[in-house]
Design a protein around this motif. Sequence first.
Motif, mmCIF file in Angstrom:
data_model
loop_
_atom_site.group_PDB
_atom_site.id
_atom_site.type_symbol
_atom_site.label_atom_id
_atom_site.label_comp_id
_atom_site.label_asym_id
_atom_site.label_seq_id
_atom_site.Cartn_x
_atom_site.Cartn_y
_atom_site.Cartn_z
ATOM 1 N N GLY A 1 0.792 -1.221 0.000
ATOM 2 C CA GLY A 1 0.000 0.000 0.000
ATOM 3 C C GLY A 1 0.827 1.275 0.000
ATOM 4 N N GLU A 2 2.133 1.163 0.076
ATOM 5 C CA GLU A 2 3.010 2.323 0.098
ATOM 6 C C GLU A 2 3.266 2.781 -1.338
ATOM 7 O OE1 GLU A 2 7.196 3.467 2.298
ATOM 8 O OE2 GLU A 2 6.748 1.394 1.866
ATOM 9 N N ALA A 3 2.876 3.990 -1.645
ATOM 10 C CA ALA A 3 3.029 4.511 -3.016
ATOM 11 C C ALA A 3 4.310 5.324 -3.109
ATOM 12 C CB ALA A 3 1.831 5.368 -3.390
ATOM 13 N N ARG A 4 5.249 4.827 -3.870
ATOM 14 C CA ARG A 4 6.510 5.530 -4.111
ATOM 15 C C ARG A 4 6.886 5.366 -5.554
ATOM 16 N NH1 ARG A 4 10.368 4.923 1.117
ATOM 17 N NH2 ARG A 4 8.944 5.905 2.554
ATOM 18 N N ASN A 5 8.038 5.880 -5.909
ATOM 19 C CA ASN A 5 8.523 5.811 -7.287
ATOM 20 C C ASN A 5 9.241 4.499 -7.579
ATOM 21 O OD1 ASN A 5 7.633 8.386 -7.772
ATOM 22 N ND2 ASN A 5 9.570 9.327 -7.225
ATOM 23 N N LEU B 1 16.719 4.677 -6.572
ATOM 24 C CA LEU B 1 15.305 4.749 -6.946
ATOM 25 C C LEU B 1 14.557 5.805 -6.139
ATOM 26 C CD1 LEU B 1 14.634 0.933 -7.354
ATOM 27 C CD2 LEU B 1 14.839 2.629 -9.183
ATOM 28 N N GLU B 2 14.927 5.992 -4.888
ATOM 29 C CA GLU B 2 14.287 7.012 -4.050
ATOM 30 C C GLU B 2 14.572 8.421 -4.550
ATOM 31 O OE1 GLU B 2 12.147 7.422 -1.330
ATOM 32 O OE2 GLU B 2 11.666 5.429 -2.079
ATOM 33 N N ARG B 3 15.733 8.614 -5.175
ATOM 34 C CA ARG B 3 16.099 9.942 -5.667
ATOM 35 C C ARG B 3 15.377 10.317 -6.960
ATOM 36 N NH1 ARG B 3 21.367 8.101 -4.153
ATOM 37 N NH2 ARG B 3 21.857 7.759 -6.347
ATOM 38 N N LEU B 4 14.704 9.365 -7.580
ATOM 39 C CA LEU B 4 13.980 9.666 -8.811
ATOM 40 C C LEU B 4 12.856 10.652 -8.525
ATOM 41 C CD1 LEU B 4 13.688 6.108 -10.382
ATOM 42 C CD2 LEU B 4 15.310 7.905 -10.963
ATOM 43 N N THR B 5 12.617 11.553 -9.458
ATOM 44 C CA THR B 5 11.566 12.552 -9.267
ATOM 45 C C THR B 5 10.250 12.135 -9.909
ATOM 46 O OG1 THR B 5 12.303 13.729 -11.245
ATOM 47 C CG2 THR B 5 13.226 14.426 -9.112
ATOM 48 N N ALA B 6 10.261 11.050 -10.661
ATOM 49 C CA ALA B 6 9.037 10.555 -11.289
ATOM 50 C C ALA B 6 9.065 9.031 -11.247
ATOM 51 C CB ALA B 6 8.949 11.039 -12.732
ATOM 52 N N PRO B 7 7.900 8.417 -11.317
ATOM 53 C CA PRO B 7 7.882 6.951 -11.338
ATOM 54 C C PRO B 7 8.592 6.397 -12.567
ATOM 55 C CG PRO B 7 5.684 7.822 -10.939
ATOM 56 C CD PRO B 7 6.564 8.988 -11.308
#
Length: 91
Positions: free
Chosen positions: A10-14, A73-79
Amino acid sequence: MATVRFLQQGEARNRTLYDLQDRVRIQGWLVPASLMPDDLADLTVQRIGVRDRLTMDLASDLLDDLRDAPQYLERLTAPMPDAGRRSAFHR
């Protein structure tokens, strides 16, 4: 067997486990993400299988790459684009 939670349900991230699979593949590792059977279809898992000849140096390299990939992947600004994406590993 060790379990590491990369992305909580359920965690929405890129990022997804498929993104992690792609990122470590760039480093030469095959760590496939797999969907579970129909009764657990909302769950994706990754398992790492290694040969008994795996050296400590290689294991250390794998762990380093697995630690670095989520940070990237966390540093990405978009999915990541995922249109039509599916695992490259099939039965």
